[in-house]
Design a protein around this motif. Sequence first.
Motif, PDB file in Angstrom:
ATOM      1  N   UNK A 173      -9.062 -13.313 -54.345  1.00  0.00           N
ATOM      2  CA  UNK A 173      -9.114 -13.287 -52.829  1.00  0.00           C
ATOM      3  C   UNK A 173      -7.999 -14.434 -52.470  1.00  0.00           C
ATOM      4  N   UNK A 174      -7.393 -14.197 -51.086  1.00  0.00           N
ATOM      5  CA  UNK A 174      -6.811 -14.994 -50.467  1.00  0.00           C
ATOM      6  C   UNK A 174      -6.957 -14.938 -49.087  1.00  0.00           C
ATOM      7  N   UNK A 175      -6.776 -15.934 -48.297  1.00  0.00           N
ATOM      8  CA  UNK A 175      -6.929 -15.906 -46.696  1.00  0.00           C
ATOM      9  C   UNK A 175      -6.221 -14.494 -46.012  1.00  0.00           C
ATOM     10  N   UNK A 176      -6.795 -13.956 -45.291  1.00  0.00           N
ATOM     11  CA  UNK A 176      -6.263 -12.598 -44.581  1.00  0.00           C
ATOM     12  C   UNK A 176      -5.553 -12.025 -45.738  1.00  0.00           C
ATOM     13  N   UNK A 177      -5.864 -11.988 -46.900  1.00  0.00           N
ATOM     14  CA  UNK A 177      -5.334 -11.354 -48.038  1.00  0.00           C
ATOM     15  C   UNK A 177      -3.798 -11.376 -48.017  1.00  0.00           C
ATOM     16  N   UNK A 178      -3.408 -12.530 -47.397  1.00  0.00           N
ATOM     17  CA  UNK A 178      -1.951 -12.830 -47.680  1.00  0.00           C
ATOM     18  C   UNK A 178      -1.289 -12.861 -48.965  1.00  0.00           C
ATOM     19  N   UNK A 179      -1.846 -12.986 -49.952  1.00  0.00           N
ATOM     20  CA  UNK A 179      -1.242 -13.278 -51.297  1.00  0.00           C
ATOM     21  C   UNK A 179       0.029 -14.099 -51.255  1.00  0.00           C
ATOM     22  N   UNK A 180      -0.055 -15.177 -50.865  1.00  0.00           N
ATOM     23  CA  UNK A 180       1.266 -15.896 -50.660  1.00  0.00           C
ATOM     24  C   UNK A 180       1.645 -16.768 -51.960  1.00  0.00           C
ATOM     25  N   UNK A 181       1.538 -15.982 -53.084  1.00  0.00           N
ATOM     26  CA  UNK A 181       1.739 -16.597 -54.584  1.00  0.00           C
ATOM     27  C   UNK A 181       2.687 -16.178 -55.079  1.00  0.00           C
ATOM     28  N   UNK A 182       3.501 -16.495 -56.045  1.00  0.00           N
ATOM     29  CA  UNK A 182       4.248 -16.225 -57.008  1.00  0.00           C
ATOM     30  C   UNK A 182       4.010 -17.077 -58.284  1.00  0.00           C
ATOM     31  N   UNK A 183       4.207 -16.110 -59.482  1.00  0.00           N
ATOM     32  CA  UNK A 183       3.796 -17.136 -60.661  1.00  0.00           C
ATOM     33  C   UNK A 183       4.867 -16.713 -61.596  1.00  0.00           C
ATOM     34  N   UNK A 184       5.290 -18.006 -62.153  1.00  0.00           N
ATOM     35  CA  UNK A 184       6.519 -17.906 -62.983  1.00  0.00           C
ATOM     36  C   UNK A 184       6.071 -18.344 -64.229  1.00  0.00           C
ATOM     37  N   UNK A 185       6.088 -17.119 -65.247  1.00  0.00           N
ATOM     38  CA  UNK A 185       5.770 -17.301 -66.487  1.00  0.00           C
ATOM     39  C   UNK A 185       6.994 -18.172 -67.296  1.00  0.00           C
ATOM     40  N   UNK A 186       6.695 -19.282 -67.823  1.00  0.00           N
ATOM     41  CA  UNK A 186       7.807 -19.996 -68.674  1.00  0.00           C
ATOM     42  C   UNK A 186       7.570 -20.006 -70.128  1.00  0.00           C
ATOM     43  N   UNK A 187       8.393 -19.031 -70.758  1.00  0.00           N
ATOM     44  CA  UNK A 187       8.338 -19.003 -72.474  1.00  0.00           C
ATOM     45  C   UNK A 187       9.312 -19.514 -72.999  1.00  0.00           C
ATOM     46  N   UNK A 188      10.402 -19.754 -72.141  1.00  0.00           N
ATOM     47  CA  UNK A 188      11.645 -20.384 -72.751  1.00  0.00           C
ATOM     48  C   UNK A 188      11.499 -21.837 -73.275  1.00  0.00           C
ATOM     49  N   UNK A 189      11.810 -22.164 -74.572  1.00  0.00           N
ATOM     50  CA  UNK A 189      11.720 -23.266 -75.334  1.00  0.00           C
ATOM     51  C   UNK A 189      12.331 -24.474 -74.491  1.00  0.00           C
ATOM     52  N   UNK A 190      13.444 -24.463 -74.362  1.00  0.00           N
ATOM     53  CA  UNK A 190      14.481 -25.338 -73.542  1.00  0.00           C
ATOM     54  C   UNK A 190      13.575 -25.756 -72.197  1.00  0.00           C
ATOM     55  N   UNK A 191      13.255 -24.859 -71.556  1.00  0.00           N
ATOM     56  CA  UNK A 191      12.739 -25.079 -70.243  1.00  0.00           C
ATOM     57  C   UNK A 191      11.367 -25.682 -70.434  1.00  0.00           C
TER      58      UNK A 191
END
Length: 176
Positions: A37-55
């Motif tokens: 759930x999110x307030x007013x269904x804004x979905x104000x998110x972004x998810x970065x999946x970091x797999x890179x070993x150096x990062x």
Amino acid sequence: MEVYEAIKLRRSVRSYEQKTIPSEILSRVLEAGRAAPSASNNQPWHFIVVRDQEKRKILSNRMFTRFLAESPVVIVGCGEKNRRYHVVDVSIAMQQMVIAATSEGLGTCWIGDFNEETVRTMLKIPEKYNIICLLAMGYPKEKTDLAATLLRIRGRKKLENIVSFDEYGKHEKLLS
Ligand SMILES: Cc1cc2nc3c(=O)[nH]c(=O)nc-3n(C[C@H](O)[C@H](O)[C@H](O)COP(=O)(O)O)c2cc1C
């Protein structure tokens, strides 16, 4: 896995197998976040999946994040800063991922120890986002979490001390 079982089973995992998370499992976990759930269904998110070993190595360069070099995935939760509840919304979504990951046999650990500018620059995160938190994820190494045990950081306050009924401080005997 039943939801209460996953909630009880979950603990912060700080030691991981060098084993890739299959993409269909990772997708299910990310879907659990998307369903939040999110307030007013804004979905104000972004998810970065970091797999890179150096990062991940760069992310692990902090006092409380050494183990990020060995967790196969680190999810960086970002929230649109112009949305009033973005911190709450992103946190809910990430905790849904935590519970889903637990039920998939994965371990997780919330990470608040990061340098916002380092992470922003490294991952090219636009200024419109705040970086809310990081989440380590992977298959737990079968050994006790010594750090947690030694530091006794897993204890919980008594339910009676954190819950009131009808007004602050009005306690009732609770069954658990
Ligand atoms: C917002 C947040 C930030 C956290 N940051 C870190 C961190 O940077 N490094 C770490 O090892 N654990 C971190 N933790 C994990 C907590 O130490 C852990 O949840 C707490 O000690 C309770 O233990 P448990 O998760 O095993 O029940 C964080 C947890 C939360 C919720």
